[in-house]
Design an enzyme around this catalytic site. Structure first.
Site, short mmCIF file in Angstrom:
data_model
loop_
_atom_site.label_atom_id
_atom_site.label_comp_id
_atom_site.label_asym_id
_atom_site.label_seq_id
_atom_site.Cartn_x
_atom_site.Cartn_y
_atom_site.Cartn_z
N ALA A 8 0.81 -1.23 0.00
CA ALA A 8 0.00 0.00 0.00
C ALA A 8 0.84 1.27 0.00
O ALA A 8 0.33 2.34 -0.34
CB ALA A 8 -0.95 -0.01 1.20
N GLY A 10 3.52 1.71 -1.85
CA GLY A 10 4.11 1.90 -3.18
C GLY A 10 3.22 2.75 -4.06
O GLY A 10 2.09 3.10 -3.71
N GLY A 78 -1.21 -7.74 -9.06
CA GLY A 78 -0.58 -6.89 -10.06
C GLY A 78 0.93 -6.96 -10.00
O GLY A 78 1.62 -6.42 -10.87
N THR A 79 1.47 -7.63 -8.99
CA THR A 79 2.91 -7.80 -8.86
C THR A 79 3.42 -8.72 -9.96
O THR A 79 2.79 -9.73 -10.28
CB THR A 79 3.25 -8.41 -7.49
OG1 THR A 79 2.61 -7.66 -6.47
CG2 THR A 79 4.75 -8.41 -7.25
N THR A 80 4.56 -8.39 -10.54
CA THR A 80 5.14 -9.22 -11.59
C THR A 80 6.57 -9.59 -11.18
O THR A 80 7.09 -9.14 -10.18
CB THR A 80 5.17 -8.48 -12.94
OG1 THR A 80 5.91 -7.26 -12.80
CG2 THR A 80 3.76 -8.15 -13.40
N ASN A 100 -0.74 -6.33 -16.57
CA ASN A 100 -1.06 -4.94 -16.86
C ASN A 100 -2.57 -4.75 -16.77
O ASN A 100 -3.33 -5.52 -17.37
CB ASN A 100 -0.55 -4.55 -18.26
CG ASN A 100 -0.44 -3.06 -18.43
OD1 ASN A 100 -1.38 -2.32 -18.16
ND2 ASN A 100 0.71 -2.60 -18.89
N HIS A 128 10.23 1.56 -18.44
CA HIS A 128 9.57 1.81 -17.18
C HIS A 128 10.41 2.73 -16.30
O HIS A 128 11.59 2.95 -16.54
CB HIS A 128 9.33 0.49 -16.42
CG HIS A 128 8.18 -0.31 -16.96
ND1 HIS A 128 8.29 -1.07 -18.10
CD2 HIS A 128 6.91 -0.46 -16.52
CE1 HIS A 128 7.12 -1.67 -18.34
NE2 HIS A 128 6.27 -1.31 -17.39
N LYS A 132 11.23 0.28 -10.94
CA LYS A 132 10.65 -1.04 -11.23
C LYS A 132 11.71 -2.11 -11.03
O LYS A 132 12.81 -2.03 -11.58
CB LYS A 132 10.11 -1.09 -12.66
CG LYS A 132 9.39 -2.40 -12.98
CD LYS A 132 8.65 -2.31 -14.30
CE LYS A 132 7.97 -3.63 -14.65
NZ LYS A 132 6.98 -4.04 -13.64
#
Length: 220
Positions: A8, A10, A78-80, A100, A128, A132
């Site tokens: 939260a 970030g 949503g984390t990659t 995305n 990006h 990132k």
């Protein structure tokens, strides 16, 4: 709908908290982040959210997801930067993953897959912000996968990653053939563009047809 957000503190986490707080059918019940001194396990026990949205870090996302699912909490991810195969076989709640959440990015991937059937070769450039952590981005990796699925007789397109201050999230797919090129590009200028997709996923994750669903296109 009771929603907790992991990561939260970030940039995406903050944007998600604002979007959830502004949605009439949602209540933000927990902002989870080491910087905010709120641990995931405590939030799951005390706040009992219906859905956890994870925008944390690649090295903590899988643990977060497993903890939430074990507690019967659905998860929107949503984390990659981690292997999605680690999420297969989880039971107890649903997991939705999107590299995305921008509608334009989903369309870019769809158009790229269509073009791949007709153009000889492609390369992907993703750009990006310098904060990132993962490279290549999840969007670029999924785009390459979609292109290869559409044209399996051609090589998987290489990915070039750029990390610079001043950027948010950008990607272009460049196709080449005899005497011509085609470029499909998506530019993100504000993280607000991701929020309609995030809210859509929160509303749909509880009723999605399978325990694990990957890609926003599955909800459109």
């Amino acid at each position: 709908m009771r929603v907790a957000v992991s990561g939260a503190a970030g940039r995406m986490g903050e944007a998600t908290c604002s979007a959830v707080s502004g949605a009439e059918d949602m209540e933000l019940v927990a902002r989870i982040d080491p910087l905010l001194d709120l641990e995931l396990g405590a939030a799951l026990r005390e706040q009992q959210p219906d859905v956890l949205v994870d925008f944390s870090r690649p090295d903590s996302a899988v643990s977060n997801i497993r903890s939430a699912v074990a507690a019967g909490v659905h998860v929107v991810v949503g984390t990659t930067g981690f292997d999605l195969e680690q999420l297969r076989g989880l039971s107890g709640a649903n997991v939705f993953v999107a590299p995305n959440f921008a509608i334009g990015a989903v369309l870019m991937m769809s158009f790229a897959a269509q073009a791949a059937r007709h153009m000889r070769a492609a390369e992907i450039i993703e750009l990006h912000h310098d904060g990132k952590l993962d490279a290549p981005s999840g969007t670029a990796a999924l785009t390459a996968q979609r292109i290869h699925e559409a044209a399996p007789d051609k090589p998987v397109p290489p990915i070039h990653s750029v990390r610079l201050p001043g950027l948010v999230a950008n990607q272009e797919v460049i196709f080449g053939d005899v005497g011509q090129t085609l470029t499909i590009r998506h530019d993100t200028v504000d993280r607000a563009c991701f929020m309609p997709g995030v809210l859509l996923a929160i509303r749909r994750v509880q009723t999605q047809p399978e325990p694990l669903v990957i890609g926003l296109e599955a909800l459109l």
